[in-house]
Design a protein around this motif. Structure first.
Motif, PDB file in Angstrom:
ATOM      1  N   GLU A 190     -16.583  53.121  23.963  1.00  0.00           N
ATOM      2  CA  GLU A 190     -15.969  54.223  23.356  1.00  0.00           C
ATOM      3  C   GLU A 190     -14.480  54.153  23.820  1.00  0.00           C
ATOM      4  O   GLU A 190     -14.347  53.610  24.829  1.00  0.00           O
ATOM      5  CB  GLU A 190     -16.630  55.593  23.738  1.00  0.00           C
ATOM      6  N   GLY A 191     -13.807  54.389  22.997  1.00  0.00           N
ATOM      7  CA  GLY A 191     -12.447  54.440  22.839  1.00  0.00           C
ATOM      8  C   GLY A 191     -11.878  55.754  22.874  1.00  0.00           C
ATOM      9  O   GLY A 191     -12.783  56.844  22.841  1.00  0.00           O
ATOM     10  N   ILE A 192     -10.892  55.990  23.566  1.00  0.00           N
ATOM     11  CA  ILE A 192     -10.343  57.400  23.885  1.00  0.00           C
ATOM     12  C   ILE A 192      -9.287  57.801  22.708  1.00  0.00           C
ATOM     13  O   ILE A 192      -8.422  57.019  22.624  1.00  0.00           O
ATOM     14  CB  ILE A 192      -9.658  57.646  25.167  1.00  0.00           C
ATOM     15  N   ILE A 193      -9.399  58.884  21.989  1.00  0.00           N
ATOM     16  CA  ILE A 193      -8.515  59.127  20.903  1.00  0.00           C
ATOM     17  C   ILE A 193      -7.772  60.143  21.474  1.00  0.00           C
ATOM     18  O   ILE A 193      -8.173  61.510  21.866  1.00  0.00           O
ATOM     19  CB  ILE A 193      -9.195  59.749  19.777  1.00  0.00           C
ATOM     20  N   GLU A 194      -6.376  60.041  21.547  1.00  0.00           N
ATOM     21  CA  GLU A 194      -5.382  60.963  22.303  1.00  0.00           C
ATOM     22  C   GLU A 194      -4.827  61.698  21.129  1.00  0.00           C
ATOM     23  O   GLU A 194      -4.223  61.146  20.134  1.00  0.00           O
ATOM     24  CB  GLU A 194      -4.374  60.203  23.022  1.00  0.00           C
ATOM     25  N   LEU A 195      -4.808  63.140  21.113  1.00  0.00           N
ATOM     26  CA  LEU A 195      -4.249  63.874  20.287  1.00  0.00           C
ATOM     27  C   LEU A 195      -2.964  64.355  20.585  1.00  0.00           C
ATOM     28  O   LEU A 195      -2.547  64.432  21.596  1.00  0.00           O
ATOM     29  CB  LEU A 195      -5.273  65.212  20.038  1.00  0.00           C
ATOM     30  N   PRO A 196      -2.106  64.492  19.484  1.00  0.00           N
ATOM     31  CA  PRO A 196      -0.622  64.987  19.833  1.00  0.00           C
ATOM     32  C   PRO A 196      -0.742  66.154  20.463  1.00  0.00           C
ATOM     33  O   PRO A 196       0.516  66.865  20.936  1.00  0.00           O
ATOM     34  CB  PRO A 196      -0.124  64.754  18.489  1.00  0.00           C
ATOM     35  N   THR A 197      -1.621  66.996  20.393  1.00  0.00           N
ATOM     36  CA  THR A 197      -1.532  68.388  21.062  1.00  0.00           C
ATOM     37  C   THR A 197      -1.911  68.362  22.581  1.00  0.00           C
ATOM     38  O   THR A 197      -2.098  69.386  23.244  1.00  0.00           O
ATOM     39  CB  THR A 197      -2.908  69.184  20.172  1.00  0.00           C
ATOM     40  N   GLY A 198      -2.322  67.291  23.066  1.00  0.00           N
ATOM     41  CA  GLY A 198      -2.590  66.787  24.509  1.00  0.00           C
ATOM     42  C   GLY A 198      -4.021  66.773  24.829  1.00  0.00           C
ATOM     43  O   GLY A 198      -4.368  66.457  25.947  1.00  0.00           O
ATOM     44  N   GLN A 199      -4.849  66.986  23.946  1.00  0.00           N
ATOM     45  CA  GLN A 199      -6.298  66.846  24.179  1.00  0.00           C
ATOM     46  C   GLN A 199      -6.720  65.253  23.961  1.00  0.00           C
ATOM     47  O   GLN A 199      -5.923  64.365  23.368  1.00  0.00           O
ATOM     48  CB  GLN A 199      -7.194  67.691  23.494  1.00  0.00           C
ATOM     49  N   ALA A 200      -7.940  64.801  24.369  1.00  0.00           N
ATOM     50  CA  ALA A 200      -8.444  63.577  24.172  1.00  0.00           C
ATOM     51  C   ALA A 200      -9.841  63.708  23.923  1.00  0.00           C
ATOM     52  O   ALA A 200     -10.423  64.682  24.207  1.00  0.00           O
ATOM     53  CB  ALA A 200      -8.214  62.868  25.042  1.00  0.00           C
ATOM     54  N   ILE A 201     -10.306  62.805  22.892  1.00  0.00           N
ATOM     55  CA  ILE A 201     -11.650  63.115  22.178  1.00  0.00           C
ATOM     56  C   ILE A 201     -12.342  61.791  22.436  1.00  0.00           C
ATOM     57  O   ILE A 201     -11.643  60.662  22.110  1.00  0.00           O
ATOM     58  CB  ILE A 201     -11.682  63.455  20.826  1.00  0.00           C
ATOM     59  N   VAL A 202     -13.730  61.784  22.834  1.00  0.00           N
ATOM     60  CA  VAL A 202     -14.418  60.337  22.854  1.00  0.00           C
ATOM     61  C   VAL A 202     -15.587  60.653  22.016  1.00  0.00           C
ATOM     62  O   VAL A 202     -16.169  61.956  22.100  1.00  0.00           O
ATOM     63  CB  VAL A 202     -14.731  60.000  24.324  1.00  0.00           C
TER      64      VAL A 202
END
Length: 133
Positions: A117-129
């Motif tokens: 999986e890759g880490i998706i960094e959001l501009p709001t400071g969270q990250a989603i996998v």
């Protein structure tokens, strides 16, 4: 919640604090599922070297907050839940981009370093996998 509305499975939240995000999820979840909420309700554990900012200081001390903002609790939560997350399920780190929580980011980066999986960094400071399988 729209991202997981077609995915079977339960929801787990680590570091619920006052439960506001859980309430939001419960109100917007259209599927019948169980919610598993985890918190020490004793505040943060003792910060480790991985939680130090570039200036060598930590933002938190033992007992602060009610959350999983530090390296060790983030690492341990990932180790516990990763194999339990169903395919296409989401793993979210709400403190990934926070300058106050460098340990959470480090734990996330290290944990997913050798996983598909890759880490998706959001501009709001969270990250989603998004769990591959």
């Amino acid at each position: 919640m729209r991202s997981i509305e077609r995915i079977d499975g339960d929801v787990a939240e680590c570091g619920v604090r006052q439960g506001r995000s859980t309430i939001f999820m419960l109100m917007s979840d259209l599927r019948p599922r169980q919610y598993h909420l985890f918190d020490s309700f004793a505040g943060l554990s003792e910060p480790t070297a991985e939680d130090r900012k570039r200036n060598g200081r930590t933002s938190w001390k033992s007992g602060d907050l009610i959350n999983v903002d530090l390296y060790e609790p983030t690492r341990d939560a990932l180790a516990f839940f990763y194999d339990r997350v169903c395919a296409h399920g989401l793993i979210i780190c709400d403190d990934y981009g926070s300058a106050l929580c460098p340990g959470a980011r480090k734990a996330f980066d290290q944990f997913f370093e050798n996983r598909p999986e890759g880490i998706i960094e959001l501009p709001t400071g969270q990250a989603i996998v998004v769990k591959a399988s």
